[in-house]
Scaffold this active site. Structure first.
Site, PDB file in Angstrom:
ATOM      1  CG  HIS A 115      -1.964  -0.942   1.357  1.00 64.90           C
ATOM      2  ND1 HIS A 115      -2.795  -1.236   0.311  1.00 64.90           N
ATOM      3  CD2 HIS A 115      -2.405  -1.698   2.402  1.00 64.90           C
ATOM      4  CE1 HIS A 115      -3.699  -2.130   0.710  1.00 64.90           C
ATOM      5  NE2 HIS A 115      -3.477  -2.425   1.973  1.00 64.90           N
ATOM      6  CE1 TYR A 203     -13.867  -4.019  -5.676  1.00 67.02           C
ATOM      7  CE2 TYR A 203     -15.789  -2.652  -6.138  1.00 67.02           C
ATOM      8  CZ  TYR A 203     -15.238  -3.817  -5.613  1.00 67.02           C
ATOM      9  OH  TYR A 203     -16.057  -4.757  -5.025  1.00 67.02           O
TER      10      TYR A 203
HETATM   11  P1  A3P Z   1     -16.575  -3.832   0.603  1.00 67.34           P
HETATM   12  O1  A3P Z   1     -16.180  -3.572   2.015  1.00 67.34           O
HETATM   13  O2  A3P Z   1     -17.134  -2.612  -0.075  1.00 67.34           O
HETATM   14  O3  A3P Z   1     -17.469  -5.005   0.442  1.00 67.34           O
HETATM   15  P2  A3P Z   1      -9.173  -4.910   0.028  1.00 67.34           P
HETATM   16  O4  A3P Z   1      -9.057  -6.261  -0.580  1.00 67.34           O
HETATM   17  O5  A3P Z   1      -8.365  -3.866  -0.660  1.00 67.34           O
HETATM   18  O6  A3P Z   1      -9.002  -4.945   1.490  1.00 67.34           O
HETATM   19  O7  A3P Z   1     -10.677  -4.438  -0.268  1.00 67.34           O
HETATM   20  C1  A3P Z   1     -11.777  -5.088   0.296  1.00 67.34           C
HETATM   21  C2  A3P Z   1     -12.993  -4.752  -0.509  1.00 67.34           C
HETATM   22  O8  A3P Z   1     -13.007  -5.524  -1.713  1.00 67.34           O
HETATM   23  C3  A3P Z   1     -14.270  -5.126   0.240  1.00 67.34           C
HETATM   24  O9  A3P Z   1     -15.240  -4.186  -0.228  1.00 67.34           O
HETATM   25  C4  A3P Z   1     -14.518  -6.526  -0.292  1.00 67.34           C
HETATM   26  O10 A3P Z   1     -15.828  -6.981  -0.113  1.00 67.34           O
HETATM   27  C5  A3P Z   1     -14.158  -6.346  -1.760  1.00 67.34           C
HETATM   28  N1  A3P Z   1     -13.842  -7.619  -2.409  1.00 67.34           N
HETATM   29  C6  A3P Z   1     -13.144  -8.662  -1.920  1.00 67.34           C
HETATM   30  N2  A3P Z   1     -13.074  -9.654  -2.820  1.00 67.34           N
HETATM   31  C7  A3P Z   1     -13.726  -9.229  -3.917  1.00 67.34           C
HETATM   32  C8  A3P Z   1     -13.987  -9.816  -5.186  1.00 67.34           C
HETATM   33  N3  A3P Z   1     -13.565 -11.035  -5.481  1.00 67.34           N
HETATM   34  N4  A3P Z   1     -14.674  -9.090  -6.091  1.00 67.34           N
HETATM   35  C9  A3P Z   1     -15.092  -7.843  -5.786  1.00 67.34           C
HETATM   36  N5  A3P Z   1     -14.894  -7.238  -4.610  1.00 67.34           N
HETATM   37  C10 A3P Z   1     -14.201  -7.917  -3.680  1.00 67.34           C
END
Ligand code: A3P
Length: 303
Positions: A115, A203
């Site tokens: 990050h 995203y």
């Molecule tokens: P939400 O909290 O809006 O649901 P990171 O991986 O950077 O920590 O981000 C987490 C976010 O990505 C969460 O968003 C999570 O639900 C979403 N996420 C995780 N896996 C995913 C997938 N396979 N496709 C789309 N979104 C995903």
């Protein structure tokens, strides 16, 4: 400077960005010791922008081939959390050991993630020809996702992290790896200067046209899909395997924890674009929109 953060401990400002005190050691060790190779692929994201998803996609894209064909039942993603397959430099590898052995444990092309903002990337990343894939997300959804995530991490429970206070800090730039806008702009400008080195994706774009962007990503990384693969439906297989539905329902992702302590399930919440509408008031959304417009003015970047 220090500021009481909304992760359980304090945030420290370092090179213009806020880090939790727990991770600072990993940041410094990684800056000092990480030796990038030209064949490396580094996934850089802002927290909660879909890192877990892109890790799964990059892994199944780059490691497809004889060992990791995305269709069969033996794919590593079915039994390992994406953060285990594509570890964070400063949050996993360099936090666990100041000088981890990354030469023998990872076959090229090595896939890592971070990050870290552009200014804080290890020198060797800047000096090498390694490729950077940068992922970010609409600030409203990013903020909401981060708020839910940090609530889960707090042993005291959600009532201790009032939404208004968290938003006020986020807007001032005081959030994990914030200021959010400076993070995004650093990589946005770099992707304009060096499009062959930095692939910039949101995203929302990935959600809207996953097949199109997966093919672009494959081209960028020098591993385009062959006509035979297209005919076999490999692109769809990868997207299905990496979908929220598939990953969030796997036993490995419903149970277990990362070495850094977070539960695997904490990375799967709703997985939708525009979900901020369920939490933010119109006034809060306007505030974030206004700041975003001001900060990104003239950059050519829009959310
Ligand atoms: P939400 O909290 O809006 O649901 P990171 O991986 O950077 O920590 O981000 C987490 C976010 O990505 C969460 O968003 C999570 O639900 C979403 N996420 C995780 N896996 C995913 C997938 N396979 N496709 C789309 N979104 C995903």
């Amino acid at each position: 400077p220090r500021e009481k953060g909304w992760v359980a401990n304090h945030l420290h400002q370092y090179q213009g960005f806020w880090h939790s005190s727990r991770q600072m050691q990993g940041v410094l060790a990684c800056q000092k010791h990480f030796q990038a190779q030209d064949s490396d692929i580094l996934l850089v994201t802002t927290p909660k922008s879909g890192t877990t998803w892109l890790k799964a996609i990059l892994f199944s894209l780059v490691k497809r081939g004889e060992h990791y064909h995305p269709d069969p039942q033996h794919h590593p993603l079915l039994t390992k959390n994406p953060h285990v397959l594509v570890p964070f430099l400063e949050l996993n590898l360099y936090l666990e050991k100041p000088v981890p052995d990354l030469m023998t444990s990872y076959a090229p092309p090595r896939l890592f993630s971070t990050h870290l903002p552009l200014v804080s990337l290890p020198e060797s990343v800047k000096d090498s020809a390694c490729k950077v894939v940068y992922l970010c997300r609409n600030p409203k959804d990013t903020f909401v996702s981060l708020w839910h995530f940090t609530n889960r991490l707090r042993p005291e429970g959600r009532g201790t992290n009032p939404l208004e206070e968290a938003l006020e800090k986020f807007c001032r730039g005081v959030s994990l790896y914030g200021p959010f806008w400076d993070h995004v702009l650093g990589y946005w400008n770099e992707s304009l200067k060096r499009p062959e080195r930095v692939f910039f994706i949101k995203y929302e774009e990935m959600k809207e046209r996953p097949g199109f962007h997966l093919r672009r990503l494959a081209e960028f990384l020098g591993c385009p899909f062959f006509p035979e693969e297209e005919a076999q439906g490999v692109v769809d297989n990868i997207l299905r395997l990496c979908s929220f539905e598939t990953l969030s329902n796997l036993d490995v992702n419903k149970n277990g924890k990362l070495s850094s302590g977070e539960e695997h399930s904490a990375f799967f919440r709703r997985g939708e674009a525009g979900e901020w509408r369920n939490l933010l008031t119109a006034k809060m959304a306007e505030q974030l929109d206004r700041i975003t417009e001001e900060k990104l003015q003239g950059s050519g970047l829009k959310f």
